[in-house]
Design an enzyme around this catalytic site. Structure first.
Site, mmCIF file in Angstrom:
data_model
loop_
_atom_site.group_PDB
_atom_site.id
_atom_site.type_symbol
_atom_site.label_atom_id
_atom_site.label_comp_id
_atom_site.label_asym_id
_atom_site.label_seq_id
_atom_site.Cartn_x
_atom_site.Cartn_y
_atom_site.Cartn_z
ATOM 1 C CE LYS A 140 38.318 45.613 47.497
ATOM 2 N NZ LYS A 140 39.431 44.944 46.771
ATOM 3 C CE1 TYR A 165 40.045 41.220 50.732
ATOM 4 C CE2 TYR A 165 40.571 43.141 52.052
ATOM 5 C CZ TYR A 165 39.980 42.576 50.933
ATOM 6 O OH TYR A 165 39.329 43.368 50.018
ATOM 7 C CG PHE A 189 48.450 40.658 47.196
ATOM 8 C CD1 PHE A 189 47.235 40.763 47.870
ATOM 9 C CD2 PHE A 189 48.668 39.557 46.376
ATOM 10 C CE1 PHE A 189 46.249 39.797 47.727
ATOM 11 C CE2 PHE A 189 47.675 38.581 46.227
ATOM 12 C CZ PHE A 189 46.475 38.705 46.909
ATOM 13 N NE ARG A 243 34.097 36.788 42.774
ATOM 14 C CZ ARG A 243 35.294 37.077 43.291
ATOM 15 N NH1 ARG A 243 35.381 37.781 44.422
ATOM 16 N NH2 ARG A 243 36.393 36.687 42.707
ATOM 17 C CB THR A 247 41.057 39.995 40.806
ATOM 18 O OG1 THR A 247 40.165 38.975 41.266
ATOM 19 C CG2 THR A 247 41.806 40.598 41.965
ATOM 20 N NE ARG A 263 37.213 44.101 41.507
ATOM 21 C CZ ARG A 263 37.315 42.921 42.094
ATOM 22 N NH1 ARG A 263 37.312 41.803 41.373
ATOM 23 N NH2 ARG A 263 37.423 42.833 43.412
ATOM 24 C CG ASN A 320 40.131 45.455 43.184
ATOM 25 O OD1 ASN A 320 39.788 45.866 44.288
ATOM 26 N ND2 ASN A 320 40.395 44.182 42.948
ATOM 27 C CG HIS A 353 35.295 42.002 49.177
ATOM 28 N ND1 HIS A 353 36.282 41.057 48.990
ATOM 29 C CD2 HIS A 353 34.324 41.395 49.918
ATOM 30 C CE1 HIS A 353 35.920 39.936 49.605
ATOM 31 N NE2 HIS A 353 34.734 40.118 50.166
ATOM 32 C CD GLU A 366 34.312 37.451 52.411
ATOM 33 O OE1 GLU A 366 35.307 36.877 51.947
ATOM 34 O OE2 GLU A 366 33.505 38.102 51.710
HETATM 35 P P1 IDP Z 1 38.772 39.381 44.450
HETATM 36 O O1 IDP Z 1 38.641 40.691 45.203
HETATM 37 O O2 IDP Z 1 38.451 39.532 42.987
HETATM 38 O O3 IDP Z 1 38.036 38.241 45.103
HETATM 39 P P2 IDP Z 1 41.212 38.205 45.542
HETATM 40 O O4 IDP Z 1 42.115 37.298 44.789
HETATM 41 O O5 IDP Z 1 40.335 37.616 46.601
HETATM 42 O O6 IDP Z 1 40.327 39.003 44.471
HETATM 43 O O7 IDP Z 1 42.114 39.337 46.172
HETATM 44 C C1 IDP Z 1 41.601 40.209 47.179
HETATM 45 C C2 IDP Z 1 42.028 41.627 46.893
HETATM 46 O O8 IDP Z 1 43.438 41.717 47.021
HETATM 47 C C3 IDP Z 1 41.761 42.103 45.455
HETATM 48 O O9 IDP Z 1 40.450 42.585 45.278
HETATM 49 C C4 IDP Z 1 42.782 43.211 45.307
HETATM 50 O O10 IDP Z 1 42.324 44.432 45.930
HETATM 51 C C5 IDP Z 1 43.954 42.685 46.120
HETATM 52 N N1 IDP Z 1 44.957 42.036 45.267
HETATM 53 C C6 IDP Z 1 44.844 40.850 44.633
HETATM 54 N N2 IDP Z 1 45.952 40.542 43.957
HETATM 55 C C7 IDP Z 1 46.804 41.586 44.178
HETATM 56 C C8 IDP Z 1 48.143 41.867 43.761
HETATM 57 O O11 IDP Z 1 48.782 41.111 43.021
HETATM 58 N N3 IDP Z 1 48.665 43.060 44.204
HETATM 59 C C9 IDP Z 1 47.985 43.943 45.022
HETATM 60 N N4 IDP Z 1 46.740 43.686 45.437
HETATM 61 C C10 IDP Z 1 46.154 42.544 45.031
HETATM 62 MG MG MG Z 2 38.325 37.379 46.966
#
Ligand code: IDP
Ligand code: MG
Length: 138
Positions: free
Chosen positions: A9, A49, A57, A85, A91, A102, A112, A115, A126
């Site tokens: 990212k 996304y 968010f 993963r 996350t 992470r 974070n 992805h 994707e």
């Molecule tokens: P992942 O990246 O571990 O698969 P997802 O739940 O798919 O997690 O969420 C996608 C991305 O959205 C996360 O990697 C993070 O950058 C962002 N994200 C997830 N939850 C939050 C939140 O509560 N606040 C802000 N950003 C979030």
């Molecule tokens: Mg995800």
């Protein structure tokens, strides 16, 4: 051979840690099947996304992912989705175990670092958002 999409990212590029992250995947035994640097448009980010479009968010996530260039990669190997993963960690980096990407490189749930697709179906979808078939070398 299973493939997944990884995104380093914009925060990974801004902080200059992409090489260290790519190194972990190569050391684990994955092959790089495709790689490019690009800056997403809002429309491309929304497609990538799409499953999150109702989340509170979502706007913040899109603003962040388009805030600068990222590196998109397809890696290939055995159990790639599950293993990648695991290497990424939770996350929310606050909950991510030390030794995960992470857990070692991030502190903030939005910024974070990485992805990775979470299932075969999402990986197939994707990968197509970022790469044409003739850009994937495995
Ligand atoms: P992942 O990246 O571990 O698969 P997802 O739940 O798919 O997690 O969420 C996608 C991305 O959205 C996360 O990697 C993070 O950058 C962002 N994200 C997830 N939850 C939050 C939140 O509560 N606040 C802000 N950003 C979030
Ligand atoms: Mg995800």
């Amino acid at each position: 051979m299973e493939k997944t999409l990884l995104l380093l990212k914009p925060d990974a590029i801004a902080r200059g840690v992409c090489g260290q992250i790519i190194d972990r995947f190569e050391k684990r035994g994955f092959q790089i099947a495709a790689m490019k640097m690009l800056q997403l448009t809002k429309e491309q980010a929304a497609i990538h996304y799409q499953d999150h479009k109702e989340k509170p968010f979502f706007q913040d996530l899109v603003d962040f992912i388009i805030s600068g260039p990222l590196i998109a990669m397809v890696i290939a190997g055995e159990n790639t989705i599950h293993a990648s993963r695991g290497m990424m960690g939770s996350t929310n980096p606050i909950d991510a175990t030390a030794g995960t990407i992470r857990g070692d490189f991030a502190l903030n749930i939005r910024n974070n670092i990485i992805h990775g697709s979470d299932s075969l179906i999402s990986a197939e979808r994707e990968i197509k958002v970022f790469f044409n078939e003739n850009e994937i070398y495995l």
